[in-house]
Design a protein around this motif. Structure first.
Motif, mmCIF file in Angstrom:
data_model
loop_
_atom_site.group_PDB
_atom_site.id
_atom_site.type_symbol
_atom_site.label_atom_id
_atom_site.label_comp_id
_atom_site.label_asym_id
_atom_site.label_seq_id
_atom_site.Cartn_x
_atom_site.Cartn_y
_atom_site.Cartn_z
ATOM 1 N N LEU A 28 0.840 -1.192 0.000
ATOM 2 C CA LEU A 28 0.000 0.000 0.000
ATOM 3 C C LEU A 28 0.878 1.246 0.000
ATOM 4 O O LEU A 28 1.807 1.367 0.786
ATOM 5 C CB LEU A 28 -0.891 0.002 1.245
ATOM 6 C CG LEU A 28 -1.969 1.064 1.325
ATOM 7 C CD1 LEU A 28 -2.943 0.926 0.160
ATOM 8 C CD2 LEU A 28 -2.718 0.938 2.630
ATOM 9 N N GLN A 29 0.596 2.178 -0.891
ATOM 10 C CA GLN A 29 1.360 3.419 -0.999
ATOM 11 C C GLN A 29 0.595 4.533 -0.285
ATOM 12 O O GLN A 29 -0.183 5.262 -0.897
ATOM 13 C CB GLN A 29 1.594 3.764 -2.466
ATOM 14 C CG GLN A 29 2.390 2.719 -3.205
ATOM 15 C CD GLN A 29 2.516 3.045 -4.682
ATOM 16 O OE1 GLN A 29 2.345 4.192 -5.090
ATOM 17 N NE2 GLN A 29 2.808 2.040 -5.467
ATOM 18 N N ASP A 63 -1.814 12.068 -0.783
ATOM 19 C CA ASP A 63 -1.795 13.140 -1.786
ATOM 20 C C ASP A 63 -3.092 13.177 -2.583
ATOM 21 O O ASP A 63 -3.651 14.247 -2.834
ATOM 22 C CB ASP A 63 -0.599 12.973 -2.733
ATOM 23 C CG ASP A 63 0.735 13.200 -2.020
ATOM 24 O OD1 ASP A 63 0.730 13.798 -0.919
ATOM 25 O OD2 ASP A 63 1.773 12.765 -2.556
ATOM 26 N N ALA A 64 -3.602 11.999 -2.972
ATOM 27 C CA ALA A 64 -4.839 11.935 -3.755
ATOM 28 C C ALA A 64 -6.031 12.417 -2.938
ATOM 29 O O ALA A 64 -6.867 13.189 -3.428
ATOM 30 C CB ALA A 64 -5.074 10.512 -4.251
ATOM 31 N N LEU A 65 -6.109 11.991 -1.678
ATOM 32 C CA LEU A 65 -7.219 12.420 -0.816
ATOM 33 C C LEU A 65 -7.157 13.921 -0.540
ATOM 34 O O LEU A 65 -8.190 14.590 -0.521
ATOM 35 C CB LEU A 65 -7.211 11.625 0.495
ATOM 36 C CG LEU A 65 -7.618 10.151 0.370
ATOM 37 C CD1 LEU A 65 -7.294 9.392 1.650
ATOM 38 C CD2 LEU A 65 -9.088 10.020 0.013
ATOM 39 N N LYS A 66 -5.952 14.445 -0.338
ATOM 40 C CA LYS A 66 -5.807 15.887 -0.126
ATOM 41 C C LYS A 66 -6.213 16.668 -1.367
ATOM 42 O O LYS A 66 -6.713 17.785 -1.256
ATOM 43 C CB LYS A 66 -4.362 16.229 0.245
ATOM 44 C CG LYS A 66 -4.025 15.974 1.693
ATOM 45 C CD LYS A 66 -2.610 16.444 1.995
ATOM 46 C CE LYS A 66 -2.298 16.329 3.464
ATOM 47 N NZ LYS A 66 -0.928 16.789 3.759
ATOM 48 N N ALA A 67 -5.994 16.070 -2.535
ATOM 49 C CA ALA A 67 -6.360 16.727 -3.795
ATOM 50 C C ALA A 67 -7.867 16.667 -4.042
ATOM 51 O O ALA A 67 -8.358 17.239 -5.013
ATOM 52 C CB ALA A 67 -5.606 16.089 -4.956
ATOM 53 N N ALA A 69 -10.760 4.445 1.974
ATOM 54 C CA ALA A 69 -9.782 5.338 2.596
ATOM 55 C C ALA A 69 -10.412 6.712 2.806
ATOM 56 O O ALA A 69 -11.279 7.131 2.048
ATOM 57 C CB ALA A 69 -8.539 5.456 1.719
ATOM 58 N N LYS A 70 -9.968 7.400 3.833
ATOM 59 C CA LYS A 70 -10.457 8.747 4.116
ATOM 60 C C LYS A 70 -9.380 9.495 4.885
ATOM 61 O O LYS A 70 -8.465 8.893 5.447
ATOM 62 C CB LYS A 70 -11.744 8.699 4.927
ATOM 63 C CG LYS A 70 -11.559 8.095 6.315
ATOM 64 C CD LYS A 70 -12.846 8.010 7.081
ATOM 65 C CE LYS A 70 -12.565 7.317 8.427
ATOM 66 N NZ LYS A 70 -13.743 6.945 9.121
ATOM 67 N N LEU A 71 -9.471 10.790 4.899
ATOM 68 C CA LEU A 71 -8.572 11.613 5.699
ATOM 69 C C LEU A 71 -9.143 11.733 7.104
ATOM 70 O O LEU A 71 -10.354 11.854 7.282
ATOM 71 C CB LEU A 71 -8.421 13.013 5.092
ATOM 72 C CG LEU A 71 -7.576 13.109 3.834
ATOM 73 C CD1 LEU A 71 -7.535 14.550 3.340
ATOM 74 C CD2 LEU A 71 -6.168 12.611 4.078
ATOM 75 N N GLU A 72 -8.283 11.720 8.090
ATOM 76 C CA GLU A 72 -8.698 11.868 9.473
ATOM 77 C C GLU A 72 -7.770 12.881 10.125
ATOM 78 O O GLU A 72 -6.551 12.740 10.053
ATOM 79 C CB GLU A 72 -8.603 10.521 10.190
ATOM 80 C CG GLU A 72 -9.010 10.560 11.640
ATOM 81 C CD GLU A 72 -8.932 9.193 12.277
ATOM 82 O OE1 GLU A 72 -9.924 8.446 12.179
ATOM 83 O OE2 GLU A 72 -7.880 8.865 12.843
ATOM 84 N N THR A 73 -8.332 13.889 10.754
ATOM 85 C CA THR A 73 -7.518 14.892 11.447
ATOM 86 C C THR A 73 -7.276 14.404 12.867
ATOM 87 O O THR A 73 -8.201 14.023 13.567
ATOM 88 C CB THR A 73 -8.259 16.253 11.471
ATOM 89 O OG1 THR A 73 -8.527 16.641 10.122
ATOM 90 C CG2 THR A 73 -7.410 17.299 12.137
ATOM 91 N N ARG A 74 -6.012 14.401 13.252
ATOM 92 C CA ARG A 74 -5.639 13.933 14.570
ATOM 93 C C ARG A 74 -4.846 15.017 15.290
ATOM 94 O O ARG A 74 -4.315 15.921 14.676
ATOM 95 C CB ARG A 74 -4.749 12.687 14.468
ATOM 96 C CG ARG A 74 -5.438 11.519 13.829
ATOM 97 C CD ARG A 74 -4.515 10.337 13.746
ATOM 98 N NE ARG A 74 -5.206 9.185 13.148
ATOM 99 C CZ ARG A 74 -4.605 8.069 12.862
ATOM 100 N NH1 ARG A 74 -3.317 7.926 13.073
ATOM 101 N NH2 ARG A 74 -5.287 7.078 12.325
#
Length: 162
Positions: free
Chosen positions: A133-134, A140-144, A151-156
């Motif tokens: 898994l990269q 980068d893709a999720l931020k874009a 997959a999802k972005l999670e703020t920690r």
């Protein structure tokens, strides 16, 4: 009186509830109790900081010792390998397959090994493919703004200590 971070936090939670019950009115008693609780919290945070620093230093010392031991292990393995090679050459020079020397017995054992002459000519069925898994590319893709199922972005929040 011993106070734990848990009890200090619980005291603060109770004071916040009392403040809410008073309609947000800060009485002198609540204010004094909040100051004591805050002072206890700061003292406890300082103690935690000292302990965290000590354990971080111990972990660094462990890393250094692991590196030292790994280097020593490699040295031991190299000495052993060179001695075995020397003994092998000597046994071959003496045209012997077995040697008994005190409590040690040395002998040769036949084994089979695969020798690769040209890896490019070997059929694909003999290769193992690993799936990796990269995460950086995913990030980068999720931020874009890409939507990626699974997959999802999670703020920690990450605790920083200086």
């Amino acid at each position: 009186m011993r106070t734990t971070l848990y009890t200090i936090t619980e005291d603060q939670r109770l004071l916040n509830a009392m403040l809410e019950e008073n309609g947000g009115e800060l009485t002198p008693e609540i204010e004094e109790a909040m100051q004591i609780t805050e002072d206890n919290f700061i003292a406890k945070a300082e103690a935690y900081g000292a302990t965290i620093s000590e354990y971080d230093a111990q972990a660094d010392a462990c890393d250094a010792e692991i590196k030292r031991l790994q280097a020593y292990k490699k040295t031991c393995q190299n000495v052993s390998r060179r001695m075995k090679e020397s003994l092998t050459m000597a046994m071959q020079e003496f045209h012997t397959d077995k040697v008994t020397a005190g409590t040690f017995r040395f002998s040769f054992r036949k084994s089979t090994a695969v020798v690769i002459d040209n890896e490019d000519m070997i059929p694909e069925e003999y290769f193992k493919t690993e799936r990796t898994l990269q995460k950086k590319a995913l990030l980068d893709a999720l931020k874009a703004g890409d939507i990626i199922v699974g997959a999802k972005l999670e703020t920690r929040q990450s605790l920083q200590m200086r």
